[in-house]
Design a protein around this motif. Structure first.
Motif, mmCIF file in Angstrom:
data_model
loop_
_atom_site.group_PDB
_atom_site.id
_atom_site.type_symbol
_atom_site.label_atom_id
_atom_site.label_comp_id
_atom_site.label_asym_id
_atom_site.label_seq_id
_atom_site.Cartn_x
_atom_site.Cartn_y
_atom_site.Cartn_z
ATOM 1 N N LEU A 243 24.531 47.844 -52.346
ATOM 2 C CA LEU A 243 24.630 49.470 -52.585
ATOM 3 C C LEU A 243 24.479 49.979 -54.065
ATOM 4 N N GLY A 244 24.672 49.215 -55.080
ATOM 5 C CA GLY A 244 24.149 49.523 -56.200
ATOM 6 C C GLY A 244 22.610 49.580 -56.542
ATOM 7 N N GLY A 245 22.019 48.842 -55.749
ATOM 8 C CA GLY A 245 20.382 48.765 -55.538
ATOM 9 C C GLY A 245 20.056 50.127 -55.025
ATOM 10 N N LEU A 246 20.813 50.716 -53.867
ATOM 11 C CA LEU A 246 20.356 51.946 -53.278
ATOM 12 C C LEU A 246 20.575 52.898 -54.194
ATOM 13 N N ARG A 247 21.756 52.987 -54.846
ATOM 14 C CA ARG A 247 22.346 53.802 -55.842
ATOM 15 C C ARG A 247 20.975 54.077 -56.910
ATOM 16 N N GLU A 248 20.516 53.002 -57.490
ATOM 17 C CA GLU A 248 19.549 53.042 -58.363
ATOM 18 C C GLU A 248 18.387 53.689 -57.863
ATOM 19 N N ILE A 249 17.844 53.229 -56.692
ATOM 20 C CA ILE A 249 16.895 53.778 -55.915
ATOM 21 C C ILE A 249 16.736 55.285 -55.848
ATOM 22 N N CYS A 250 17.781 55.720 -55.217
ATOM 23 C CA CYS A 250 18.273 57.144 -55.274
ATOM 24 C C CYS A 250 17.885 57.961 -56.394
ATOM 25 N N ASP A 251 18.745 57.274 -57.776
ATOM 26 C CA ASP A 251 18.536 58.063 -58.813
ATOM 27 C C ASP A 251 17.096 58.085 -59.333
ATOM 28 N N CYS A 252 16.342 56.881 -59.166
ATOM 29 C CA CYS A 252 14.800 56.818 -59.634
ATOM 30 C C CYS A 252 14.157 57.804 -58.890
ATOM 31 N N HIS A 253 14.233 58.491 -57.698
ATOM 32 C CA HIS A 253 13.609 59.496 -56.962
ATOM 33 C C HIS A 253 14.183 60.579 -56.491
ATOM 34 N N GLY A 254 15.382 60.860 -57.208
ATOM 35 C CA GLY A 254 15.919 62.010 -57.084
ATOM 36 C C GLY A 254 16.331 62.540 -55.825
ATOM 37 N N ALA A 255 16.741 61.279 -55.073
ATOM 38 C CA ALA A 255 17.342 61.412 -53.638
ATOM 39 C C ALA A 255 18.689 61.105 -53.797
ATOM 40 N N LEU A 256 19.363 61.821 -52.850
ATOM 41 C CA LEU A 256 20.928 61.589 -52.532
ATOM 42 C C LEU A 256 21.250 60.488 -51.685
ATOM 43 N N LEU A 257 22.447 59.596 -52.275
ATOM 44 C CA LEU A 257 22.999 58.565 -51.646
ATOM 45 C C LEU A 257 24.249 59.204 -50.962
ATOM 46 N N ILE A 258 24.156 58.835 -49.481
ATOM 47 C CA ILE A 258 25.162 59.404 -48.571
ATOM 48 C C ILE A 258 25.906 58.314 -47.909
ATOM 49 N N ALA A 259 27.117 58.134 -48.096
ATOM 50 C CA ALA A 259 27.859 56.955 -47.805
ATOM 51 C C ALA A 259 28.521 57.232 -46.390
ATOM 52 N N ASP A 260 28.345 56.659 -45.477
ATOM 53 C CA ASP A 260 29.108 57.069 -43.921
ATOM 54 C C ASP A 260 30.172 55.913 -44.127
ATOM 55 N N GLU A 261 31.396 56.635 -44.592
ATOM 56 C CA GLU A 261 32.595 56.199 -44.402
ATOM 57 C C GLU A 261 33.558 56.279 -43.328
ATOM 58 N N VAL A 262 32.990 56.653 -42.130
ATOM 59 C CA VAL A 262 33.639 57.159 -41.211
ATOM 60 C C VAL A 262 34.784 55.905 -40.523
ATOM 61 N N GLN A 263 33.922 54.742 -40.588
ATOM 62 C CA GLN A 263 34.913 53.589 -39.981
ATOM 63 C C GLN A 263 35.650 53.098 -41.156
ATOM 64 N N THR A 264 34.735 52.746 -42.321
ATOM 65 C CA THR A 264 35.519 52.106 -43.454
ATOM 66 C C THR A 264 36.443 52.964 -44.545
ATOM 67 N N GLY A 265 36.355 54.253 -44.394
ATOM 68 C CA GLY A 265 37.115 55.041 -45.315
ATOM 69 C C GLY A 265 38.716 54.900 -45.354
ATOM 70 N N LEU A 266 39.281 55.516 -45.891
ATOM 71 C CA LEU A 266 40.955 55.856 -45.938
ATOM 72 C C LEU A 266 41.686 54.624 -45.800
ATOM 73 N N GLY A 267 41.285 53.584 -46.616
ATOM 74 C CA GLY A 267 42.117 52.476 -46.760
ATOM 75 C C GLY A 267 41.916 51.119 -45.772
ATOM 76 N N ARG A 268 40.985 51.421 -44.794
ATOM 77 C CA ARG A 268 40.843 50.307 -43.982
ATOM 78 C C ARG A 268 40.423 48.833 -44.517
ATOM 79 N N THR A 269 39.360 49.346 -45.567
ATOM 80 C CA THR A 269 38.940 47.872 -46.146
ATOM 81 C C THR A 269 39.721 47.278 -47.352
ATOM 82 N N GLY A 270 40.828 48.096 -47.616
ATOM 83 C CA GLY A 270 41.596 47.580 -48.795
ATOM 84 C C GLY A 270 41.494 48.439 -49.852
#
Ligand SMILES: Cc1ncc(COP(=O)(O)O)c(C=O)c1O
Length: 443
Positions: A243-270
């Motif tokens: 995920l950190g690598g994707l963040r760098e790739i987005c930063d390098c090209h001026g693109a946005l990183l969109i995290a789909d946390e629909v299932q993982t969000g709100l405490g599910r993963t700790g």
């Protein structure tokens, strides 16, 4: 269309049989059911059918009922709000629960998103639609990079990103243009056939780079959308650094990183959001499922400058941010925080993983055990290592009669996503029953 098992195979009481018969006459068959259990009521980690039979719920309404069924405080908040205002429409005026919800999300969000802004809607698909619309609008770029094994929803825009099974796309060729998929880093079945994430040097990121060198002009890339842990695709945890690598790739090209946390969000993963396991801050987080405490609610939270660039009326929805759903969600969020349910999810989730690891020697059908917090997958395999698709079907079908509600994810993984309030004792009870059934199906 998936075949339905006969009621004789799966039904446990006559009230349920009658309901199922009526359902089959009135409800579209495309609404696939993993089980033929009918739900009359729920309480905590248990569901009850019309015959009064009790089931330990390892599904939680698909990773949604994080504080359990009918938590008294959630029920109270819903009734209180229902007596005050059920619907007002965010386009017409201002609603306190709407603002309270977004303030609460900002307070829990990582990094710059603490100063972000959001929009509320009704579902995960709608949250994803909103995320990609925003990304395309603010970057004024057309292309989105997504991953195979990922599920982002079933509406046409979200479906254009979904790539976890061909069934969702069959006969629907006219999806969004400008979406390009690269393989999700499914280390147990590495798409590049590397032996281990310790030695591959994150070769999966090279596939993203390769796409940007060959088919996706980086200056046309609006964003990369990723599930921090692939949900429907099999609770696949990416290797550290991905995920950190994707963040760098987005930063390098001026693109946005969109995290789909629909299932993982709100405490599910700790963690409140799964991206926090890797200290990554996306530009946009999409959420839903547990957000509404059991009522329909979706959201995006994004960096302030992005949201501020979207002009009034460019986006919105009639029901999004419904005050009753917001009150239920706010109460659920408060319980998750006050009762330390995230730490609890890690402890109990690790215990589930340990229990299956202990059984692995005795049961070679257990190929892989993975996950974070209470998002755990146990991948079942055939003797030749292929996904045990028939065995998993039989297990899901048979386990209802043993008092457990369970579904699968990916091709052949048991999906363990109980309410975060589940105790270690309740987990042990459920895991013992699952292991008993696995023994009966061991090749
Ligand atoms: C990661 C992810 N994104 C989006 C969705 C779509 O959510 P909904 O079914 O609420 O539209 C889901 C649903 O399972 C999901 O798991």
């Amino acid at each position: 269309m998936p075949a339905k098992a006969s009621s004789k195979e799966k039904v446990h009481d006559t009230g349920s049989a009658d309901l199922i018969e009526r359902d089959r006459a009135a409800v579209a068959g495309t609404i696939y059911r993993y089980t033929d259990i009918t739900f009359q009521r729920g309480e905590g980690v248990y569901l009850y059918d019309f015959g009064g039979r009790k089931y330990l719920d390892f599904v939680a309404g698909i990773a949604t009922m994080n504080v359990g069924h009918c938590h008294p405080s959630v029920v109270e908040a819903i009734s209180d709000q229902a007596g005050k205002l059920i619907h007002g429409a965010s386009h017409v005026g201002y609603m306190k629960p709407y603002v309270d919800m977004l303030e609460a999300l900002k307070a829990t969000a990582p990094g710059d998103l603490k100063n972000g802004k959001g929009i509320l809607m009704n579902s995960g698909s709608e949250a994803v639609e909103t995320g990609i619309k925003l990304a395309r609008y603010v970057t004024n770029r057309p292309m989105i990079l997504a991953f195979t094994d990922s599920f982002h929803g079933r509406t046409m825009g979200a479906l254009s990103l979904t790539a976890s099974s061909p069934i969702y796309r069959h006969r629907l060729p006219s999806l969004l243009t400008g979406v390009y998929h690269v393989p999700y880093p499914y280390c147990y079945r590495c798409p590049l056939k590397h032996e281990s994430p310790e030695t591959c040097n994150l070769a999966c990121l090279n596939l993203v780079e390769k796409a940007l060198e060959t088919v996706v002009p980086p200056q046309d890339l609006a964003g990369i959308i990723v599930e921090p842990i692939a949900g429907e695709g099999g609770y696949i945890v990416p290797p550290d650094g991905f995920l950190g690598g994707l963040r760098e790739i987005c930063d390098c090209h001026g693109a946005l990183l969109i995290a789909d946390e629909v299932q993982t969000g709100l405490g599910r993963t700790g963690k409140m959001f799964a991206v926090e396991h890797w200290d990554v801050v996306p530009d946009i987080i999409c959420m839903a499922k547990a957000l509404g405490g059991g009522l329909p609610l979706g959201a995006i939270l994004a960096k302030k400058d992005l949201v501020d660039a979207w002009p009034p009326a460019a986006h919105g929805t009639t029901f999004g941010g419904n005050p009753v759903a917001c009150r239920a969600g706010l109460t659920s969020l408060r319980i998750i925080q006050e009762e330390n349910l995230m730490d609890h999810a890690i402890k109990v989730g690790d215990h589930i993983q340990d229990s299956f690891r202990e059984a692995q020697g005795e049961l070679p059908m257990i190929g892989d055990i993975r996950g974070k917090g209470l998002m755990v997958a146990v991948e079942l395999i055939n003797a030749d290592g292929s996904p045990a698709t028939e065995i998993i079907k039989a297990i899901i079908r048979e386990i209802g009669a043993k008092g457990i509600v369970l579904t699968k994810c990916g091709a052949s993984a048991l999906r363990l996503a109980p309410p975060l309030i589940i105790t270690q004792g309740q987990v042990d009870e459920g895991v013992d029953i699952i292991l008993e059934l696995l023994r009966e199906h061991q090749w």
